[in-house]
Write a protein that holds these residues in place. Structure first.
Motif, short mmCIF file in Angstrom:
data_model
loop_
_atom_site.label_atom_id
_atom_site.label_comp_id
_atom_site.label_asym_id
_atom_site.label_seq_id
_atom_site.Cartn_x
_atom_site.Cartn_y
_atom_site.Cartn_z
N UNK A 70 0.39 -1.54 -0.22
CA UNK A 70 0.52 0.00 -0.12
C UNK A 70 0.84 0.92 -0.16
N UNK A 71 1.68 0.87 0.44
CA UNK A 71 2.84 2.37 0.97
C UNK A 71 3.37 2.49 -0.17
N UNK A 72 4.29 2.36 -0.73
CA UNK A 72 5.42 2.12 -1.61
C UNK A 72 4.63 1.73 -2.99
N UNK A 73 3.37 1.21 -3.27
CA UNK A 73 3.47 1.30 -5.00
C UNK A 73 2.81 2.06 -4.84
N UNK A 74 1.32 2.82 -6.59
CA UNK A 74 0.62 2.53 -7.24
C UNK A 74 -0.99 1.95 -6.53
N UNK A 75 -0.81 1.93 -5.09
CA UNK A 75 -2.02 1.17 -5.13
C UNK A 75 -3.08 2.01 -4.90
N UNK A 76 -2.83 3.25 -3.63
CA UNK A 76 -2.98 4.05 -3.10
C UNK A 76 -3.36 4.86 -4.18
N UNK A 77 -3.47 5.73 -5.74
CA UNK A 77 -3.82 6.18 -6.12
C UNK A 77 -4.76 5.70 -7.07
N UNK A 78 -4.50 4.49 -7.49
CA UNK A 78 -5.41 3.28 -8.00
C UNK A 78 -6.79 3.16 -7.37
N UNK A 79 -6.93 2.67 -6.50
CA UNK A 79 -7.81 2.42 -5.67
C UNK A 79 -8.87 3.38 -5.32
N UNK A 80 -8.13 4.14 -4.69
CA UNK A 80 -8.82 5.62 -4.34
C UNK A 80 -9.79 6.17 -5.90
N UNK A 81 -9.39 6.07 -6.39
CA UNK A 81 -9.70 7.16 -7.39
C UNK A 81 -10.70 5.90 -8.18
N UNK A 103 -8.64 -4.82 -9.53
CA UNK A 103 -8.24 -4.79 -10.63
C UNK A 103 -7.42 -3.92 -9.60
N UNK A 104 -7.29 -3.38 -8.70
CA UNK A 104 -6.16 -2.18 -7.94
C UNK A 104 -5.37 -2.93 -7.96
N UNK A 105 -5.20 -4.10 -7.66
CA UNK A 105 -4.07 -5.33 -7.46
C UNK A 105 -3.27 -5.62 -9.10
N UNK A 106 -4.00 -5.59 -9.64
CA UNK A 106 -3.90 -5.87 -11.41
C UNK A 106 -2.86 -4.88 -11.62
N UNK A 107 -3.37 -3.92 -11.98
CA UNK A 107 -3.10 -2.74 -12.38
C UNK A 107 -1.80 -1.59 -12.02
N UNK A 110 0.96 -3.86 -12.93
CA UNK A 110 1.14 -3.76 -14.56
C UNK A 110 2.38 -2.69 -13.66
N UNK A 111 1.74 -2.04 -13.03
CA UNK A 111 2.63 -0.12 -12.85
C UNK A 111 4.03 -0.29 -12.65
N UNK A 112 4.08 -1.25 -11.41
CA UNK A 112 5.54 -1.74 -10.72
C UNK A 112 6.42 -2.80 -11.33
N UNK A 113 5.92 -3.14 -12.07
CA UNK A 113 6.54 -4.48 -12.75
C UNK A 113 7.71 -3.76 -13.23
N UNK A 251 -2.65 4.86 -15.67
CA UNK A 251 -1.13 3.99 -15.80
C UNK A 251 -0.76 5.35 -16.26
N UNK A 252 -1.27 6.56 -17.60
CA UNK A 252 -0.01 7.54 -17.62
C UNK A 252 0.24 8.74 -16.48
N UNK A 253 -0.69 8.82 -15.84
CA UNK A 253 -0.30 9.71 -14.56
C UNK A 253 1.01 9.07 -13.82
N UNK A 254 1.61 7.78 -14.28
CA UNK A 254 2.66 7.45 -13.04
C UNK A 254 4.09 8.33 -14.11
N UNK A 255 3.65 7.71 -15.64
CA UNK A 255 4.65 8.45 -16.52
C UNK A 255 6.07 7.31 -16.99
N UNK A 256 6.79 7.75 -17.12
CA UNK A 256 7.98 6.78 -17.87
C UNK A 256 8.42 6.55 -16.50
N UNK A 257 9.06 4.83 -16.24
CA UNK A 257 9.39 4.83 -14.88
C UNK A 257 10.51 4.32 -15.18
#
Length: 257
Positions: A70-81, A103-107, A110-113, A251-257
């Motif tokens: 929850x704290x170190x990934x994109x999960x917070x933003x995705x599940x709240x949206x 769905x938030x976990x799978x996204x 995908x983002x954190x891969x 996904x685009x909100x996280x930009x190029x990682x």
């Protein structure tokens, strides 16, 4: 009728008595209870100490895994949206919480891969091959993670957390400690999620106001506008391919990682 009931009860009790007699006649064997002892002793070699510490660290990581996710990934933003989206449409239980979290976990995966791939290549695999120590592997693993955190954290939030922690103002990113960075990251993710949620609410709110005005002009004041607007909001969301737009924007909100 009463005699028939009494005969049935007498038959049941007869069966119970016979069953108890059979159990009493059976030989009773002693039941062995296993004895479990946990002790701490002296290790005969450094390898035993290292293995014990690895098991302890692994159990600690597994315990903190939900918080880390929850704290170190994109999960917070995705599940709240996604929660804002469900409330804006007006379907409070559809999709259910399990579907939204899944769905938030799978996204999130995908983002954190890309980040986890770098952690695996630069830290985990060299550590498993005995090329790095635990400290060196942890330091290397934090490099891509901190890069991701910095990329998603606002400077204003990071400055606030550093100032409130009472630490000396860092001159570069390497001097920023992880705890203030994590706190600022969560604050930034929540702010971004609320901004996206506000943009999601606007079209559905306008549609609710239009339906409410039409019903009021027709004198149908006792009919809840939500009942009439819900099918139109669902139709609007389907026509604009809402899930495609939401997932693409997240996904685009996280930009190029």
């Amino acid at each position: 009728m009463r005699d028939e009931t009494l005969r049935r009860l007498f038959g049941v009790w007869t069966v119970v008595v016979l069953f108890c007699g059979v159990l009493h006649a059976l030989p009773v064997e002693a039941v062995t209870v296993p004895d479990l002892k946990i002790s701490v002793g002296a290790a005969s070699s450094p390898e035993q100490v290292s293995t014990t510490l690895q098991i302890l660290i692994l159990l600690t990581v597994l315990t903190l895994a939900p918080a880390i996710l929850v704290m170190m990934t994109s999960f917070v933003l995705i599940v709240v949206v996604l929660s804002f989206l469900r409330q804006a449409i007006g379907t409070h239980q559809v999709p259910p919480n399990q579907v939204l979290v899944g769905l938030a976990l799978f996204l999130t995966f995908f983002v954190m891969t890309p980040v986890w791939t770098q952690v695996n290549q630069n830290a985990l695999q060299p550590y498993f091959n005995h090329e790095l120590s635990q400290g060196e592997a942890f330091t290397r693993a934090m490099v891509p993670i901190r890069k991701f955190l910095f990329h998603q954290t606002r400077e204003k939030d990071l400055s606030l957390c550093i100032r409130l922690s009472g630490e000396k103002k860092p001159t570069n990113r390497k001097e920023v400690k992880t705890i203030p960075l994590l706190t600022a990251f969560v604050m930034s993710e929540l702010k971004t999620a609320f901004q996206i949620g506000f943009m999601i609410y606007i079209p559905f709110l306008v549609l609710d106001m239009v339906v409410a005005s039409i019903l009021l002009s027709m004198g149908m004041m006792m009919l809840p506008p939500v009942i009439i607007s819900l099918p139109f909001k669902l139709m609007l969301f389907v026509l604009v391919d809402g899930w495609y737009m939401i997932v693409e924007s997240l996904i685009k909100s996280f930009g190029t990682l």
